[in-house]
Design an enzyme around this catalytic site. Structure first.
Site, PDB file in Angstrom:
ATOM      1  N   GLY A   3       0.834  -1.202   0.000  1.00 50.51           N
ATOM      2  CA  GLY A   3       0.000   0.000   0.000  1.00 50.51           C
ATOM      3  C   GLY A   3       0.867   1.248   0.000  1.00 50.51           C
ATOM      4  NE  ARG A  53      -1.859  -4.825  -1.310  1.00 53.53           N
ATOM      5  CZ  ARG A  53      -1.512  -4.266  -0.153  1.00 53.53           C
ATOM      6  NH1 ARG A  53      -0.636  -4.840   0.626  1.00 53.53           N
ATOM      7  NH2 ARG A  53      -2.072  -3.123   0.243  1.00 53.53           N
ATOM      8  CG  ASP A 112       3.590  -7.125   7.279  1.00 51.16           C
ATOM      9  OD1 ASP A 112       3.084  -6.804   6.188  1.00 51.16           O
ATOM     10  OD2 ASP A 112       2.929  -7.350   8.308  1.00 51.16           O
ATOM     11  CB  THR A 161       2.754   0.831   6.222  1.00 49.29           C
ATOM     12  OG1 THR A 161       1.429   0.646   6.734  1.00 49.29           O
ATOM     13  CG2 THR A 161       3.738   0.575   7.336  1.00 49.29           C
ATOM     14  CG  ASP A 198      -1.927   0.192   8.191  1.00 46.52           C
ATOM     15  OD1 ASP A 198      -2.867   1.003   8.142  1.00 46.52           O
ATOM     16  OD2 ASP A 198      -1.765  -0.696   7.336  1.00 46.52           O
ATOM     17  CG  ASP A 235       0.862  -2.541  10.999  1.00 42.78           C
ATOM     18  OD1 ASP A 235       1.720  -2.002  10.262  1.00 42.78           O
ATOM     19  OD2 ASP A 235      -0.044  -3.257  10.564  1.00 42.78           O
ATOM     20  NE  ARG A 268      -1.637  -4.371   7.908  1.00 43.69           N
ATOM     21  CZ  ARG A 268      -0.562  -5.073   7.661  1.00 43.69           C
ATOM     22  NH1 ARG A 268      -0.487  -5.795   6.551  1.00 43.69           N
ATOM     23  NH2 ARG A 268       0.462  -5.035   8.465  1.00 43.69           N
TER      24      ARG A 268
END
Lengths: 323, 323, 323, 323
Positions: B11, B72, B103, B126, B128, B130, B172
């Protein structure tokens, strides 16, 4: 006329506060007392009414929403509800009203006048720009810019990923918001209730684009169209184009908020002044609007019943510019 | 090491361009040749690779998305795909890689190194946040500010109408975006995957609020939680509170775009430099990150497998501050 | 007509890129070849000219500045300069021109046509909105919104500190930018070149305000007025009111940049199309403009020599609304 | 401790309102009464003090400035002034204070405690980020993003015109604001008080850039440096480079305003909570700060006297990244 009341009703729109400010200050400037009525007709019925001073509207011109709050009132649709509202106005000595809102608001005001004779002058406050009697409604320019800002952001990610984005914007039954979003957002396709854009056309346009090695696309969809919501349109197109990487975004209530643009502050200020001046010169049941830079008062009944038509050239523009 | 390749994968996130710029310019500053690989591992497989110069990255630091595009790649998950990728790199003489992504990106890089020995250093890109191994990921600060800006706009209309807004933000499986949105947005409730906020709690909090004559509420919901999406949560709460005037807004892909904030440009620039310096000092299969203002390299395998934990105090803050 | 050239000249304005995009795509749509000329008349003289395709203008609609760059050319004011320019156009086979700029640009185009007969149609690109022949110029709406955004920020600090802010905005010799900044920014005073606001009036207004216990004030000053710059006005007022806590801010070149607003993108797109259509229908030495929502072509000579007058009611509005 | 007072003092900063909100709500949550003191020490002296409730701070988290207003007080520097302040606090029964401000604020609080024993805990509220004892001060992140946004706009016009822009940012005696503006704004040169950037260096860098056919440049200048203001630097450079097309912009007070960023709202909320918790656990004359994600209380005297040092790598980054 000595005491007037002001209220906002229906969906809120950026610039309503700028309009309230102009109404309050013009009233004071012209020697009137001015009362704020909270939550539209509901507050009128309940007597949620307070005296406003010049400082009551300090530092609100830049704020979204409405400090008077808004609501849709079912009680005001009843004879009993309107009687209560009249009694409250009587009690406060209010002999003129300024209503900021849309067609529901003006319909109510019209009936109310017929029953109780309290004159209302209205300002068009709605992001949808679908009121006859003014080139632009208060909040429209802000809503368009807010949407466009979101579309610009989405295009960043559309371009990065070779995707097709289906973006739904507001507008009730009209494409007024969708059109400048599509032209200004560099969209390939726009679907509005006023025209009959078929799913086949969307599919064909995407296919042609891919053939010309375009890789990312933006489709702007106004709510309320025949082809359905953005989610529905995307699903139908996906069926025809199974390899398409599609994403749907519904801009939603973000479009109603935010600090009003310069144009909305100007318009709201001009129309706020015009509402008070209108009441003072004996106007009633009319909406103040600006058409071709001139102040115009249009009877409520016409603002509700007459249609405002989008310039059809704007739709052609989307096609030419995405060539 | 003489020639390095750079790519973005997964992303997209605001600040990726600022990171690409820093990588390209640091490489040139240190006497390396640098090649851009388009569309992540897909471009590596197809040989969509071009030489970059200093001016290739002029005037991109402020742009959302990624000029190298992202994708992706399922093909890179196959042995055959990775072999093709290796051959392309060989052909261009590329002996080191910088990967900006999350990841999935780093998992691929790890396997690729084991098979072909080309070292990769990664930058965490990212929204996110995370990823273990860095306090913040590139794009996170921008995504939070974009979301907060939207929430501010929604609150304008929430306040004007005595409504309950259920707003869904990205993230996410984590509440990293939701937490500052809730605290910074003055929300009454936040629901994140890390905790077990029950529907009953939401219902009870709204009831208590009404009793204290609060009239508008904002509930922030991170995607991916047990209680379901914002639409689902709203429906469940509505059942228990039939008189509630609820609205749902899903912020969606708007959160991925936009011009990066100052913090994201700084972080992206620092980590871009660190990736190139890392390769030059022999690092491989590590992600550059900043922890407590110090540059840290963490093995890819740890960034993927280790959990990053949200400070539990942040959840308490929402409760205290909405008192 | 088969080949046309397009250039931007004079001060840059947000929306110029949207206009370039519309010109290029309309030209292609209508079967013309289109050439970009860099840095205005300077590039025409030097032959800095390149063929543009549809994708040359992809993803530029939202960008400030001008991808064709701009410059003021002294060489084009000479006969020799114009002869060189003509030779370059000849060499490229360019038989029509579209100029985006202001009065300097159009003056040059007029002379050039008289000497060499190459027709030019112009689009009004300037933030100052001081061109006769159009309600709004491209860039004006953006500049006003940018300024207003800055004024909103300054008012935060003005309110917090009981200060008087003297804010200078652009506008060359006109108050077009200053007026909506003052009304939309909730300013107490506006000083524009078109009127004679004396220092005494400013001093008196501040004194009256203090007496009514107003504590913070904003004075908007258009550059180019008789009373002097914001710095000079502030100094003179300070002499009369030694206890005033005054601050001066000159908004400066920030006003020229930024992503164009929806209105500017729409206007730029409409006028870009109109320029090409104008050339194709034989128009020359006219500027395309929009007056009361209608497309109008006005001879260059009139756009330069005729005055555009600000609605005097707007000045009264500042007084009423700061009551 | 039963009753606490809160005030803002010195220059205002975005996020002060978010901090006031956190202080008021935490106090109420912990069973304290909380009083707002208007206009800093001046209001303390005059008794401009009012009881605050939870709703007193509703809907302010997103607002710039300070609802408690701010001022610099000369009277509080006198023994007599402080005695009056003490008497007012006594009269209201206030036995603890929370001060949001900078070093002047904390110096005053220190002396006041020595004389009258009323404990103060402080939150660092200043855009300059020059206080020892916290990684970031409240308002800093917003000021940097506001400046960067302006610089992005200026670069649009710089690029369009082949110009050199000299942009002055705030920062008192430090380069904290200038550094991320330069790195994030893609500037070629940064001049900060902490280093000795000579005019010769600026001239040489511009010359080298031109030789490499760079055409537009941005020089970021922190106020308070040895080389002088942006206007002075530009004039000196112009002398050496008479053909340079230079422009100066002083960002000014715009940097102090605006809605706080997510990071500033988070920081302000955390530190607001920490101030109240600090008072409740017996802390006095300390400033709450966040260092490496940990809450730290630093004695006022250290925040004032100790120096906070900018990471010297950041200056190198400007050179590498503008290669």
């Amino acid at each position: 006329m000595k005491k007037i009341g002001v209220f906002t009703s229906g969906g809120d729109a950026p610039g309503m506060n700028a309009c309230i400010r102009a109404i309050v200050r013009t009233a004071i400037y012209r020697g009137l007392e001015v009362y704020g009525i909270r939550r539209g007709y509901n507050g009128m019925i309940k007597g949620d009414i307070y005296k406003m001073e010049s400082h009551s509207v300090s530092n609100i011109i830049q704020k979204g929403g409405t400090i008077l709050r808004s609501a849709r009132s079912t009680e005001f649709m009843t004879k009993e509800g309107r009687r209560k509202a009249y009694e409250q106005l009587q009690q406060h000595g209010i002999d003129g009203l300024v209503a900021i809102g849309g067609d529901g608001t003006f319909t109510g005001a019209n009936i109310f006048f017929e029953e109780y004779g309290i004159p209302t002058v209205g300002a068009p406050g709605t992001i949808d720009n679908d009121l006859f009697g003014t080139d632009y409604t208060i909040g429209y320019d802000t809503a368009v810019n807010t949407s466009l800002d979101a579309i610009d952001k989405i295009r960043d990610t559309a371009d990065s990923h070779d995707r097709v984005f289906f973006i739904e914007v507001m507008g009730r039954d009209s494409g007024y918001i969708a059109i400048p979003c599509a032209i200004g957002g560099g969209a390939e396709i726009v679907m509005i209730p006023e025209t009959d854009t078929s799913i086949e056309y969307v599919v064909e346009t995407l296919r042609t684009g891919w053939r010309r090695s375009k890789t990312s696309f933006i489709v702007i969809i106004a709510e309320g169209g025949e082809a359905g919501s953005a989610t529905e349109v995307a699903a139908k197109v996906q069926q025809a184009l199974p390899h398409m990487d599609a994403r749907v975004t519904i801009l939603g209530h973000v479009q109603r908020g935010g600090s009003p643009t310069a144009a909305d502050r100007m318009l709201a200020s001009q129309l706020g002044i015009a509402c008070v001046e209108g009441l003072l010169t004996g106007r009633k049941n009319v909406m103040a609007g600006i058409i071709n830079a001139e102040l115009v008062y249009t009877p409520f009944i016409e603002t509700i019943t007459k249609d405002k038509v989008i310039n059809p050239q704007f739709i052609d523009m989307v096609n030419i510019l995405s060539v």
